[in-house]
Design a protein around this motif. Structure first.
Motif, PDB file in Angstrom:
ATOM      1  N   LEU A   6       1.187  -1.037  -0.056  1.00  0.00           N
ATOM      2  CA  LEU A   6       0.412   0.158   0.204  1.00  0.00           C
ATOM      3  C   LEU A   6       1.105   1.576  -0.325  1.00  0.00           C
ATOM      4  O   LEU A   6       1.861   1.472   0.798  1.00  0.00           O
ATOM      5  N   LYS A   7       0.702   1.741  -1.086  1.00  0.00           N
ATOM      6  CA  LYS A   7       1.690   3.241  -0.897  1.00  0.00           C
ATOM      7  C   LYS A   7       0.828   4.376  -0.910  1.00  0.00           C
ATOM      8  O   LYS A   7      -0.120   4.647  -1.785  1.00  0.00           O
ATOM      9  N   GLY A   8       1.060   4.598   0.118  1.00  0.00           N
ATOM     10  CA  GLY A   8       0.454   6.623   0.887  1.00  0.00           C
ATOM     11  C   GLY A   8       1.035   7.658   0.281  1.00  0.00           C
ATOM     12  O   GLY A   8       2.309   7.993   0.322  1.00  0.00           O
ATOM     13  N   THR A   9       0.321   8.087  -0.334  1.00  0.00           N
ATOM     14  CA  THR A   9       0.882   9.406  -1.318  1.00  0.00           C
ATOM     15  C   THR A   9      -0.547  10.906  -1.117  1.00  0.00           C
ATOM     16  O   THR A   9      -1.063  10.666   0.243  1.00  0.00           O
ATOM     17  N   ARG A  10       0.211  11.397  -1.443  1.00  0.00           N
ATOM     18  CA  ARG A  10      -0.885  12.767  -1.439  1.00  0.00           C
ATOM     19  C   ARG A  10      -2.299  13.076  -2.206  1.00  0.00           C
ATOM     20  O   ARG A  10      -2.646  13.914  -1.796  1.00  0.00           O
ATOM     21  N   VAL A  11      -2.331  12.270  -3.518  1.00  0.00           N
ATOM     22  CA  VAL A  11      -2.811  11.751  -3.707  1.00  0.00           C
ATOM     23  C   VAL A  11      -4.509  10.605  -4.401  1.00  0.00           C
ATOM     24  O   VAL A  11      -3.501   9.751  -3.517  1.00  0.00           O
ATOM     25  N   ASP A  12      -4.457  10.794  -4.568  1.00  0.00           N
ATOM     26  CA  ASP A  12      -5.738  10.122  -4.734  1.00  0.00           C
ATOM     27  C   ASP A  12      -5.205   8.234  -4.905  1.00  0.00           C
ATOM     28  O   ASP A  12      -6.003   7.192  -5.665  1.00  0.00           O
ATOM     29  N   GLY A  13      -4.870   8.299  -6.036  1.00  0.00           N
ATOM     30  CA  GLY A  13      -4.560   7.384  -7.054  1.00  0.00           C
ATOM     31  C   GLY A  13      -3.814   7.468  -7.925  1.00  0.00           C
ATOM     32  O   GLY A  13      -2.162   8.278  -8.237  1.00  0.00           O
ATOM     33  N   ILE A  14      -3.281   6.184  -9.229  1.00  0.00           N
ATOM     34  CA  ILE A  14      -2.912   6.504  -9.917  1.00  0.00           C
ATOM     35  C   ILE A  14      -3.530   7.067 -11.214  1.00  0.00           C
ATOM     36  O   ILE A  14      -4.485   7.549 -11.907  1.00  0.00           O
ATOM     37  N   TYR A  15      -2.839   8.288 -11.847  1.00  0.00           N
ATOM     38  CA  TYR A  15      -4.004   9.459 -13.228  1.00  0.00           C
ATOM     39  C   TYR A  15      -2.319   9.142 -14.031  1.00  0.00           C
ATOM     40  O   TYR A  15      -1.681   8.718 -14.647  1.00  0.00           O
ATOM     41  N   ASP A  16      -3.632   9.573 -15.097  1.00  0.00           N
ATOM     42  CA  ASP A  16      -2.823   9.595 -16.024  1.00  0.00           C
ATOM     43  C   ASP A  16      -1.653  10.422 -16.361  1.00  0.00           C
ATOM     44  O   ASP A  16      -1.152  10.788 -17.658  1.00  0.00           O
ATOM     45  N   SER A  17      -2.235  11.964 -16.089  1.00  0.00           N
ATOM     46  CA  SER A  17      -0.968  12.621 -15.664  1.00  0.00           C
ATOM     47  C   SER A  17      -1.108  13.259 -14.756  1.00  0.00           C
ATOM     48  O   SER A  17      -1.812  13.037 -13.786  1.00  0.00           O
ATOM     49  N   ASP A  18      -0.389  14.439 -14.304  1.00  0.00           N
ATOM     50  CA  ASP A  18      -0.190  14.654 -13.214  1.00  0.00           C
ATOM     51  C   ASP A  18      -1.443  15.559 -12.315  1.00  0.00           C
ATOM     52  O   ASP A  18      -1.869  16.828 -13.522  1.00  0.00           O
ATOM     53  N   PRO A  19      -1.794  15.281 -11.866  1.00  0.00           N
ATOM     54  CA  PRO A  19      -3.414  15.252 -11.364  1.00  0.00           C
ATOM     55  C   PRO A  19      -3.040  16.562 -10.500  1.00  0.00           C
ATOM     56  O   PRO A  19      -4.171  17.673 -10.500  1.00  0.00           O
ATOM     57  N   GLU A  20      -2.115  17.712  -9.775  1.00  0.00           N
ATOM     58  CA  GLU A  20      -1.555  18.666  -9.155  1.00  0.00           C
ATOM     59  C   GLU A  20      -1.276  19.924 -10.198  1.00  0.00           C
ATOM     60  O   GLU A  20      -0.705  20.422 -10.214  1.00  0.00           O
TER      61      GLU A  20
END
Length: 241
Positions: A158-172
């Motif tokens: 489980l990789k805890g990050t500051r984004v909701d998951g894996i995106y096709d591009s940088d959601p930030e």
């Protein structure tokens, strides 16, 4: 929904502990993470943790410019031990029994990492924190997480990050970025998505260890992921089916 997981490895980045600070450890975030881990432990799961050292090491990186790579990597390993000790203290304060195991021998503060002993600690209900990476330069804490997960036969990383998951591009950077609920390892590689470094990712692929990327900063997300009570994060799978 029944969960397929019993033994998990949680990978946290050191930068996650920064909060709004420029360096160091945010005590509120550390406490919140400890609460999340405690809830999963009390739900009956066997929990191990690998945490990076970016919040400590990035702060001194200017002083390491021009330094030998190996020396710098060992400094990074020591930074992970600082974070590991802080997380251990936060968990123990909440009544969670822990063991800190280090890939570099430092008996005064941690047990040396021994695979069979680590598995025994998990079977006895202790939370294990793996510090000092793999103990070798040139390897990231992502690789350490993959290696330890495989060694202890964890069911999932489980990789805890500051984004909701894996995106096709940088959601930030891209408000139109699309998040994947499930994605194959092959597609991650083809799209060159930044899930883990290639060494870590290859280890998981060869051993078919699933990876779930999720937002650790959303309350109760960790418990939702392991219990599969609702769709949270993005899951990397190795079979197209």
């Amino acid at each position: 929904m029944a969960t397929p997981y019993k033994r998990i490895l949680l990978k946290l980045s050191g930068e996650a502990l920064l909060g709004e600070q420029g360096h160091g450890i945010d005590a509120d975030i550390l406490s919140a993470y400890a609460d999340e881990i405690k809830a999963v432990k009390e739900a009956g799961f066997e929990v191990s943790v690998v945490i990076g050292g970016g919040n400590i090491f990035r702060g001194v990186k200017g002083a390491t410019e021009g330094m030998d790579r190996v020396q710098g990597d060992y400094m990074g390993m020591l930074a992970t031990m600082i974070n590991s000790m802080a997380l251990q203290d936060a968990l123990e304060r909440k009544g969670v029994h822990t063991r800190l195991m280090s890939a570099i021998r430092m008996e005064e503060i941690a047990e040396p990492y021994i695979r069979r002993r680590a598995i025994r600690h998990l079977e006895k209900g202790r939370v294990i924190i793996f510090g000092a990476g793999t103990g070798n330069p040139y390897f990231t804490t992502d690789t350490a997480a993959s290696l330890r997960a495989i060694e202890i036969e964890a069911d999932v990383i489980l990789k805890g990050t500051r984004v909701d998951g894996i995106y096709d591009s940088d959601p930030e950077k891209n408000a139109e970025a699309k998040m994947f609920d499930t994605i194959t390892g092959e597609e991650v590689l083809n799209r060159r998505l930044d899930v883990m470094d290639l060494t870590a990712f290859t280890l998981c692929r060869e051993n078919k260890t699933p990876i779930i990327v999720f937002n650790m900063n959303t309350p109760n997300n960790l418990l939702k992921v392991v219990t599969q009570s609702e769709q949270v994060g993005s899951t990397v799978v190795w079979d197209k089916s």
